[in-house]
Motif scaffolding. Structure first.
Motif, PDB file in Angstrom:
ATOM      1  N   THR A  31     -14.011  28.222   6.083  1.00  0.00           N
ATOM      2  CA  THR A  31     -15.106  27.577   5.395  1.00  0.00           C
ATOM      3  C   THR A  31     -15.288  26.159   5.474  1.00  0.00           C
ATOM      4  O   THR A  31     -15.764  25.219   5.166  1.00  0.00           O
ATOM      5  CB  THR A  31     -15.813  28.204   4.161  1.00  0.00           C
ATOM      6  N   SER A 101     -21.109  25.800  -1.847  1.00  0.00           N
ATOM      7  CA  SER A 101     -21.718  25.138  -2.471  1.00  0.00           C
ATOM      8  C   SER A 101     -20.591  25.165  -4.304  1.00  0.00           C
ATOM      9  O   SER A 101     -20.029  25.430  -4.171  1.00  0.00           O
ATOM     10  CB  SER A 101     -22.281  26.988  -2.657  1.00  0.00           C
TER      11      SER A 101
ATOM     12  N   PRO B  39     -13.506  24.992 -11.336  1.00  0.00           N
ATOM     13  CA  PRO B  39     -14.423  26.095 -11.911  1.00  0.00           C
ATOM     14  C   PRO B  39     -13.553  27.877 -11.414  1.00  0.00           C
ATOM     15  O   PRO B  39     -13.318  27.950 -10.412  1.00  0.00           O
ATOM     16  CB  PRO B  39     -15.412  26.113 -11.268  1.00  0.00           C
ATOM     17  N   ALA B 128     -21.890  36.194  -9.990  1.00  0.00           N
ATOM     18  CA  ALA B 128     -22.557  35.006  -9.336  1.00  0.00           C
ATOM     19  C   ALA B 128     -23.249  34.499  -8.328  1.00  0.00           C
ATOM     20  O   ALA B 128     -24.474  34.175  -8.364  1.00  0.00           O
ATOM     21  CB  ALA B 128     -21.721  33.351  -9.193  1.00  0.00           C
ATOM     22  N   SER B 134     -27.242  33.966  -3.849  1.00  0.00           N
ATOM     23  CA  SER B 134     -27.027  33.809  -1.935  1.00  0.00           C
ATOM     24  C   SER B 134     -25.695  33.955  -1.866  1.00  0.00           C
ATOM     25  O   SER B 134     -24.904  33.591  -2.847  1.00  0.00           O
ATOM     26  CB  SER B 134     -26.961  31.749  -1.943  1.00  0.00           C
ATOM     27  N   MET B 136     -22.668  31.979  -2.816  1.00  0.00           N
ATOM     28  CA  MET B 136     -22.213  30.705  -2.206  1.00  0.00           C
ATOM     29  C   MET B 136     -20.554  31.168  -2.367  1.00  0.00           C
ATOM     30  O   MET B 136     -20.024  31.908  -3.067  1.00  0.00           O
ATOM     31  CB  MET B 136     -23.095  30.596  -4.169  1.00  0.00           C
ATOM     32  N   TYR B 137     -20.626  30.266  -3.216  1.00  0.00           N
ATOM     33  CA  TYR B 137     -18.730  29.975  -3.112  1.00  0.00           C
ATOM     34  C   TYR B 137     -17.657  30.645  -2.257  1.00  0.00           C
ATOM     35  O   TYR B 137     -16.459  29.922  -2.781  1.00  0.00           O
ATOM     36  CB  TYR B 137     -18.376  30.337  -4.595  1.00  0.00           C
ATOM     37  N   LEU B 138     -18.305  30.850  -1.153  1.00  0.00           N
ATOM     38  CA  LEU B 138     -17.339  31.584  -0.209  1.00  0.00           C
ATOM     39  C   LEU B 138     -16.836  30.930   0.471  1.00  0.00           C
ATOM     40  O   LEU B 138     -14.966  30.809   0.106  1.00  0.00           O
ATOM     41  CB  LEU B 138     -18.094  32.139   1.105  1.00  0.00           C
ATOM     42  N   SER B 139     -16.244  29.541  -0.224  1.00  0.00           N
ATOM     43  CA  SER B 139     -15.535  28.246   0.537  1.00  0.00           C
ATOM     44  C   SER B 139     -14.764  28.396  -0.562  1.00  0.00           C
ATOM     45  O   SER B 139     -13.510  27.514  -0.545  1.00  0.00           O
ATOM     46  CB  SER B 139     -15.936  27.325   1.303  1.00  0.00           C
ATOM     47  N   PRO B 142     -11.250  30.884  -1.018  1.00  0.00           N
ATOM     48  CA  PRO B 142      -9.577  30.320  -1.196  1.00  0.00           C
ATOM     49  C   PRO B 142      -8.559  29.998  -2.203  1.00  0.00           C
ATOM     50  O   PRO B 142      -7.610  30.742  -3.099  1.00  0.00           O
ATOM     51  CB  PRO B 142      -9.712  29.900   0.291  1.00  0.00           C
ATOM     52  N   VAL B 143      -9.293  29.190  -3.332  1.00  0.00           N
ATOM     53  CA  VAL B 143      -9.107  28.660  -4.057  1.00  0.00           C
ATOM     54  C   VAL B 143      -8.911  29.910  -5.299  1.00  0.00           C
ATOM     55  O   VAL B 143      -7.443  29.863  -5.927  1.00  0.00           O
ATOM     56  CB  VAL B 143      -9.618  27.464  -4.808  1.00  0.00           C
TER      57      VAL B 143
END
Lengths: 126, 173
Positions: A31, A101, B39, B128, B134, B136-139, B142-143
């Motif tokens: 990603t 996002s 976050p 969320a 959507s 979201m936050y798929l990226s 990992p964090v």
């Protein structure tokens, strides 16, 4: 219970942790590897703005009706400010890569970075 | 100890655990208030209480503690945070329950807690995503997985350390 005493970690614990870390690493590579092309501002499931990040020359801000300000820079987009309580959206920071996002959940507002055109291929080989 | 006594003990202990979970959450929030944590990244120390409830008292009690935690979040941080807390908590408790139940005998509390910590963050992210409609936050996942596993491991190690001592108490036998 007794066998758990005196031992903080077991081999299986480490394997479980390693598996999840591997998953996280793979997801990260998937990603966060490509430079973003397009940014979208979505409010209440509706795309309000679509911005071609590569065409942005000067930084500017977009003020939304719900009290959110989104900042646009060459190649990046982020929540500049919001009147929500937790400020998580602002703390998420700059989005530059495909798949990134950020959202302000209280205002149901989302910004996301996508690739070029979803229908267009990334590359073609003869 | 008869059945009624056992139930009463479980009820009382789960109430104490819920109170302990709230106090820990509050303490943690004060402790991390000044830190620039990304976050969604939180130590989640109150999961010590939840995991304990799940391991010793059983699933219903662990679910109750989770619900009380979400209720506390509703009062202190608003409905959005409460929903995230609830979704993350439920997924985390169910994972914990399954892992403890299958009793592979391989995972210690540290492993159980690490996996359920990661699931907690996945649950929150799913909630969320549903809220904004959507994926979201798929990226960001990992964090969150990293922090979920890391802090889960930490709370699990705490449990590994205190469980043997606690199990010696007459209450839980």
């Amino acid at each position: 219970m007794k066998d758990k005493a005196g031992r903080f970690l077991r081999p299986a614990d480490l394997i479980a942790v390693a598996a999840i870390l591997l998953l996280a690493g793979a997801l990260w590579l998937l990603t966060n590897s490509r430079q973003g092309e397009t940014a979208e501002i979505v409010c209440d499931r509706e795309v309000l703005y679509t911005i071609r990040l590569s065409e942005v020359k000067e930084p500017y801000e977009i003020r939304l009706e719900n009290g959110i300000t989104v900042a646009v820079e060459p190649g990046a987009v982020f929540f500049a400010s919001s009147d929500c309580a937790n400020q998580l959206c602002v703390r998420t920071g700059r989005l530059t890569r495909v798949g990134q996002s950020a959202a302000c959940l209280p205002h149901k507002t989302l910004i996301r970075v996508t690739g070029r055109d979803k229908t267009a291929p990334d590359a073609l080989t003869g | 100890m008869n059945e009624k006594h056992r139930q009463l003990t479980a009820l009382t202990v789960s109430a104490i655990l819920a109170a302990a979970a709230l106090a820990t959450s509050f303490f943690e929030r004060t402790l991390t208030a000044g830190l620039p944590l990304p976050p969604g990244v939180k130590p989640g120390l109150s999961n010590v209480a939840v995991t304990f409830a799940c391991a010793v008292l059983g699933l219903p009690y662990a679910l109750a503690v989770t619900a009380i935690k979400a209720g506390f979040t509703l009062l202190t941080a608003g409905p959005t945070a409460a929903l995230l807390s609830l979704c993350g908590g439920l997924l985390s408790v169910l994972t914990m329950y399954l892992l403890l139940k299958i009793k592979t005998g391989r995972l210690s509390y540290a492993g159980v807690s690490a996996v359920s910590g990661a699931m907690h963050n996945i649950g929150q992210l799913a909630a969320a995503s549903a809220m904004v409609g959507s994926a979201m936050y798929l990226s960001w996942l990992p964090v969150l997985l990293l922090s979920g596993v890391g802090f889960g491991l930490l709370t699990g190690v705490i449990l590994n350390a205190v469980m043997p001592a606690l199990m010696k108490l007459k209450w839980f036998r």
